[in-house]
Design an enzyme around this catalytic site. Structure first.
Site, short mmCIF file in Angstrom:
data_model
loop_
_atom_site.label_atom_id
_atom_site.label_comp_id
_atom_site.label_asym_id
_atom_site.label_seq_id
_atom_site.Cartn_x
_atom_site.Cartn_y
_atom_site.Cartn_z
N ASN A 210 0.85 -1.20 0.00
CA ASN A 210 0.00 0.00 0.00
C ASN A 210 0.88 1.24 0.00
OD1 ASN A 210 0.63 0.70 2.84
ND2 ASN A 210 -0.33 -1.28 3.19
N ASP A 279 -4.03 -6.63 4.85
CA ASP A 279 -5.02 -7.53 5.46
C ASP A 279 -4.98 -8.92 4.83
OD1 ASP A 279 -6.22 -5.82 7.36
OD2 ASP A 279 -7.25 -4.76 5.75
N LYS A 289 10.08 -16.77 -10.50
CA LYS A 289 9.28 -15.68 -11.10
C LYS A 289 8.20 -16.26 -12.02
CE LYS A 289 9.68 -11.71 -14.10
NZ LYS A 289 10.51 -11.05 -15.09
N PRO A 305 -2.46 -12.24 9.99
CA PRO A 305 -2.88 -12.09 11.39
C PRO A 305 -3.15 -10.63 11.72
CG PRO A 305 -0.54 -12.66 11.24
CD PRO A 305 -1.08 -12.71 9.84
N ASP A 306 -4.19 -10.36 12.53
CA ASP A 306 -4.48 -8.99 12.95
C ASP A 306 -3.61 -8.69 14.18
OD1 ASP A 306 -5.54 -6.61 14.04
OD2 ASP A 306 -7.38 -6.95 12.92
N ILE A 307 -2.56 -7.89 13.95
CA ILE A 307 -1.54 -7.67 14.99
C ILE A 307 -2.12 -6.90 16.17
CG2 ILE A 307 0.73 -6.67 15.44
CD1 ILE A 307 1.22 -6.93 12.35
N VAL A 308 -2.79 -5.79 15.87
CA VAL A 308 -3.25 -4.94 16.98
C VAL A 308 -4.34 -5.66 17.79
CG1 VAL A 308 -5.06 -3.56 15.81
CG2 VAL A 308 -3.66 -2.52 17.56
N PHE A 323 -4.63 2.62 14.83
CA PHE A 323 -4.98 3.68 13.89
C PHE A 323 -6.16 3.16 13.07
CE2 PHE A 323 -2.06 7.35 13.26
CZ PHE A 323 -1.27 7.15 14.38
#
Ligand code: PMT
Length: 402
Positions: A210, A279, A289, A305-308, A323
């Site tokens: 991103n 995500d 390649k 995995p959702d870290i927070v 955030f």
């Protein structure tokens, strides 16, 4: 009133009408038991005489870089070393420009280059000059280098206009300088921060990512360190140097970030998740390649995995701040994230506008917690990070009284 012995301030006075207020500022700093030595620019001496500052500071006033007598008394390098803090009030557009460009063309500018002490500027100028592109660029360059700004305030100006550019009142400047010396808001606190993007590899040459540059997270890490915290920064790939005094751990993917965070989260007091973690990642990694003819028509993705959320769910875990990057209904989505991820706080930003969010030098935040909200208007990320850290410290201390 607090008494702060052995604190030495070099007060640089530049040439603006607010120079007369600097006389009162010396008195108010001395009331708080700071020792003050005044350095005046040539233009400042058109507004107030050195004798006035000598009388109020009880110290000789320093005016010229090449004055043999003054250099023999306390030379510019000695003065730069003597200072525990250099305060420039008023800081005119001219002095801000000279400092931003590293000029060494008078005693004050040279001293600012030669000192390792923190530099704080209290800007004062006409509102149009404050808002001019050149001044904004100079202020941003100085903020990026760790120089602090006190103000300016808004209101009536000596030129008859109304707007931003007034020097803060001497009492407010003195009080805020004294607060810096009292110790930071996060003194003794262990803070873990994530920043930057993650990269989710598809093959050895391609990845999903991103637009995050890490600027917001790095500014937050710098602000936490400046507030006295011990800071570890788990960072995705960015072009930024680690802020001074911050331990940086480099990672690439969401899974690596998760692993590095989880080994550290149990021993930190505050966790701030500023990273833009992907995500999803490709379900399969191709060792070689992928050739043009073999490109899949669709990509299979799996959740990272959702870290927070993982940290927030830890038993006895840290005070956890997430955030929220949103493009619409910012506060509603942020409150949903606060609840769904079990966070103590969430700092929400709009990432659909060109002047803020990803990659921009500036941002604006709505910070939410269970029964409160605070808005921080559009500002350089360094400034915003300082405000965010003060609020995090306030909320953390409220929940963990000493
Ligand atoms: O880096 P810059 O260019 O300065 O840009 C700053 C920023 C826009 C990246 C930053 O201000 C920001 O908003 N960071 C969070 C971006 C994000 O991933 O938001 P989100 O709403 O998708 O995620 C919510 C929270 O969950 C975030 O704290 C995020 O770090 C965390 N998360 C998300 C996914 C995941 N797998 N693990 C996580 O911990």
């Amino acid at each position: 009133m607090s008494r702060l012995p052995n604190r030495r301030i070099v007060l640089g006075v530049a040439g603006g009408i607010a120079a007369y207020k600097a006389v009162d500022l010396v008195r108010r700093l001395r009331d708080r038991e700071f020792e003050v030595r005044v350095v005046m620019t040539a233009a400042a001496r058109e507004f107030v005489t050195p004798l006035t500052f000598q009388a109020v500071s009880s110290n000789p006033v320093h005016c010229d870089l090449l004055d043999e007598q003054a250099e023999a008394g306390m030379g510019h390098i000695e003065l730069a070393r003597w200072a525990d803090l250099v305060l420039v009030a008023p800081a005119t557009a001219n002095v801000i420009a000279r400092l931003a460009h590293g000029l060494a063309d008078d005693l004050l500018a040279t001293l600012c280059l030669a000192t390792t002490a923190p530099i704080v500027l209290a800007p004062a100028m006409n509102r149009q000059m404050w808002q001019a592109g050149a001044t904004r660029a100079n202020v941003l360059a100085l903020l990026d280098r760790g120089v602090s700004m006190l103000g300016p305030g808004e209101g009536d100006q000596a030129c008859g206009e109304v707007g931003p550019g007034r020097m803060l009142e001497p009492e407010e400047i003195a009080a805020r300088i004294a607060a810096r010396f009292r110790g930071g808001a996060l003194e003794g606190v262990e803070v873990l921060i994530t920043a930057g993007p993650t990269r989710e590899a598809l093959d050895p040459v391609r990845y999903l990512t991103n637009h995050s540059t890490g600027k917001m997270g790095y500014a937050t890490a710098a602000a936490a360190a400046a507030a006295g915290a011990r800071v570890s920064l788990v960072s995705g790939p960015t072009a930024l140097p680690a802020p001074p005094g911050v331990e940086r751990i480099d990672v690439t993917s969401a899974e690596e970030m998760y692993a590095e965070v989880m080994v550290r989260a149990a021993r930190c007091d505050v966790f701030i998740a500023a990273a833009a973690v992907a995500d999803h990642r490709p379900a399969r990694f191709a060792e070689q390649k992928i050739k043009k003819g073999d490109t899949p028509a669709a990509l299979d993705l799996v959740r990272t995995p959702d870290i927070v959320a993982g940290v927030a769910a830890m038993d006895g875990g840290p005070f956890t701040v997430g955030f929220a990057a949103e493009t619409e209904s910012v506060q509603a989505h942020a409150r949903d994230k606060l609840e769904r991820k079990g966070l103590d706080m969430v700092a929400a930003n709009h990432v659909g506008l060109p002047d803020r969010g990803f990659a921009s030098e500036r941002n604006a935040l709505s910070v939410l917690w269970r029964d409160g909200i605070r808005e921080f208007a559009l500002a350089p990320k360094a400034e915003l990070a300082r405000d965010l850290i003060q609020l995090v410290a306030e909320r953390y201390r409220a929940e963990h009284p000493a």
